[in-house]
Write a protein that holds these residues in place. Structure first.
Motif, PDB file in Angstrom:
ATOM      1  N   GLY A 164       0.636  -1.099  -0.057  1.00 41.23           N
ATOM      2  CA  GLY A 164       0.049  -0.087  -0.180  1.00 41.23           C
ATOM      3  C   GLY A 164       0.815   1.295  -0.069  1.00 41.23           C
ATOM      4  N   VAL A 165       2.083   1.244   0.789  1.00 37.97           N
ATOM      5  CA  VAL A 165       2.856   2.391   0.903  1.00 37.97           C
ATOM      6  C   VAL A 165       3.490   2.660  -0.645  1.00 37.97           C
ATOM      7  CG1 VAL A 165       5.040   3.296   1.595  1.00 37.97           C
ATOM      8  CG2 VAL A 165       3.202   2.189   3.336  1.00 37.97           C
ATOM      9  N   ILE A 166       4.020   1.391  -1.217  1.00 41.91           N
ATOM     10  CA  ILE A 166       4.250   1.501  -2.650  1.00 41.91           C
ATOM     11  C   ILE A 166       3.336   2.221  -3.594  1.00 41.91           C
ATOM     12  CG2 ILE A 166       5.301   0.407  -4.438  1.00 41.91           C
ATOM     13  CD1 ILE A 166       7.416   0.658  -2.207  1.00 41.91           C
ATOM     14  N   ARG A 167       2.349   1.936  -3.603  1.00 36.32           N
ATOM     15  CA  ARG A 167       1.128   2.474  -4.412  1.00 36.32           C
ATOM     16  C   ARG A 167       1.065   3.913  -4.161  1.00 36.32           C
ATOM     17  NH1 ARG A 167      -1.381  -2.454  -3.260  1.00 36.32           N
ATOM     18  NH2 ARG A 167      -2.552  -1.778  -1.488  1.00 36.32           N
ATOM     19  N   ARG A 168       1.066   4.298  -2.903  1.00 35.07           N
ATOM     20  CA  ARG A 168       1.081   5.757  -2.518  1.00 35.07           C
ATOM     21  C   ARG A 168       2.047   6.541  -3.140  1.00 35.07           C
ATOM     22  NH1 ARG A 168      -0.687   6.071   3.488  1.00 35.07           N
ATOM     23  NH2 ARG A 168      -0.535   8.419   2.942  1.00 35.07           N
ATOM     24  N   MET A 169       3.162   6.001  -3.033  1.00 31.44           N
ATOM     25  CA  MET A 169       4.235   6.581  -3.459  1.00 31.44           C
ATOM     26  C   MET A 169       4.357   6.695  -5.016  1.00 31.44           C
ATOM     27  SD  MET A 169       7.478   4.467  -1.415  1.00 31.44           S
ATOM     28  CE  MET A 169       8.676   5.282  -2.515  1.00 31.44           C
ATOM     29  N   GLU A 170       3.705   5.649  -5.757  1.00 33.78           N
ATOM     30  CA  GLU A 170       3.593   5.925  -7.298  1.00 33.78           C
ATOM     31  C   GLU A 170       2.549   7.066  -7.477  1.00 33.78           C
ATOM     32  OE1 GLU A 170       3.616   2.283  -9.681  1.00 33.78           O
ATOM     33  OE2 GLU A 170       2.694   1.448  -7.989  1.00 33.78           O
ATOM     34  N   GLN A 171       1.434   6.996  -6.650  1.00 32.89           N
ATOM     35  CA  GLN A 171       0.558   8.285  -6.865  1.00 32.89           C
ATOM     36  C   GLN A 171       1.530   9.573  -6.460  1.00 32.89           C
ATOM     37  OE1 GLN A 171      -2.649   7.346  -4.288  1.00 32.89           O
ATOM     38  NE2 GLN A 171      -3.502   5.648  -5.638  1.00 32.89           N
ATOM     39  N   ARG A 172       2.064   9.649  -5.473  1.00 38.26           N
ATOM     40  CA  ARG A 172       2.846  10.860  -5.036  1.00 38.26           C
ATOM     41  C   ARG A 172       3.683  11.258  -5.996  1.00 38.26           C
ATOM     42  NH1 ARG A 172       4.373  14.656  -4.219  1.00 38.26           N
ATOM     43  NH2 ARG A 172       4.889  15.859  -2.398  1.00 38.26           N
TER      44      ARG A 172
END
Length: 299
Positions: A164-172
């Motif tokens: 989930g953190v990696i997905r949020r990093m991609e969005q960020r």
């Protein structure tokens, strides 16, 4: 191992220096990297010095630690803080950024006191900040600027929360001009905590990282610094130069015999002890524990 991470965090600071003010809990301000100016005296030290042009300008000094020498960090921070203030003419806020628990030390209390033998009251108290990255919630790292986003996977996050953190990093990071460099930094920093096969699975779809030439450059520089790590003479030379620079302001020019005695000191801890004693020294000979030379009487 620490050699890989030093150039990585250097890239993060250079990519977005203003983000580090927020991470230290400070208001936003225009930032200029003055590391080259200060580190010229420190003989190759990797610390970062950021001038913040706030209403009252100051310098933020960052010292990143991933190795096992943090126990000796407080006196070194004190020394580097002093040269930062000397070179810039501004107050300096020093912060130790500890990247993993293995690099932590109980001596990192945020306060370094110097006292004379037999005296309870310290004659000098140096205060500094400590950021333990693994204690920071990922939300704090993801909500900041792009320069601190790559630290999110090594923050206070469980392995189950990582996808989930990696997905949020991609969005960020989507749309960031330096996203490839930032993903490269994230990949290397994750090596502080996770095995390589886990990292490969998590980042399999992140093409920006694999395509980044900065990733290879970081690895190359890290290997070079890793080979140099343990060459204590480099740091000792920088400490001697710094001690001489500040000492001559207080004690005057060092005579040849005192200079030779200082050059003979190769132990970094001994040099740090001399720096701590400098405020109370009355001469170079007194500082170095040498007999004062006899002066010829004028007839």
């Amino acid at each position: 191992m620490a050699g890989e991470f030093d150039p990585t965090v250097k890239v993060l600071v250079e990519t977005s220096p203003a983000d580090w003010l927020a991470l230290d809990g400070r208001p936003p301000a225009p930032v200029t990297d003055v590391s080259a100016e200060v580190n010229a005296v420190l003989s190759g030290a990797a610390d970062r010095f950021l001038r913040a042009d706030a209403a009252e300008p100051y310098v933020l000094h960052l010292d990143f630690q991933s190795g096992h020498d943090s126990a000796s960090l407080p006196p070194r921070l004190h020394l580097y803080n002093a040269v930062g203030a000397y070179r810039t003419g501004l107050p300096v806020r020093s912060v130790a950024v500890i990247l993993r628990p293995e690099a932590d030390s109980p001596r990192l209390t945020g306060k370094h006191e110097l006292r004379l033998p037999g005296e309870k009251k310290p004659y000098d108290v140096f205060k500094y900040g400590v950021l333990r990255i693994w204690e920071l919630p990922p939300d704090r790292l993801l909500a900041g600027g792009p320069g601190t986003v790559p630290l999110a996977p090594v923050g206070a996050v469980s392995q189950e929360e990582l996808p989930g953190v990696i997905r949020r990093m991609e969005q960020r990071l989507r749309g960031e001009s330096k996203r490839r460099e930032l993903w490269s930094a994230a990949r290397i920093l994750m090596g502080l905590r996770y095995p390589a096969d886990t990292i490969d699975v998590l980042l399999r779809g992140v093409t920006e990282m694999r395509e980044s030439t900065t990733y290879q450059a970081i690895l190359t520089e890290g290997r070079a610094e890793g080979r140099a790590e343990g060459r204590a003479e480099g740091r000792a030379e920088g400490a001697r130069r710094l001690l001489l620079l500040i000492g001559e302001r207080k004690l005057g020019p060092a005579e040849a015999s005192a200079r030779a005695a200082l050059d003979a000191v190769t132990d970094l801890e001994r040099l740090e002890e001399l720096a701590a004693r400098l405020p109370d020294a009355t001469s170079w000979y007194n500082l170095l524990g040498l007999p004062e030379p006899r002066r010829r009487r004028r007839s």
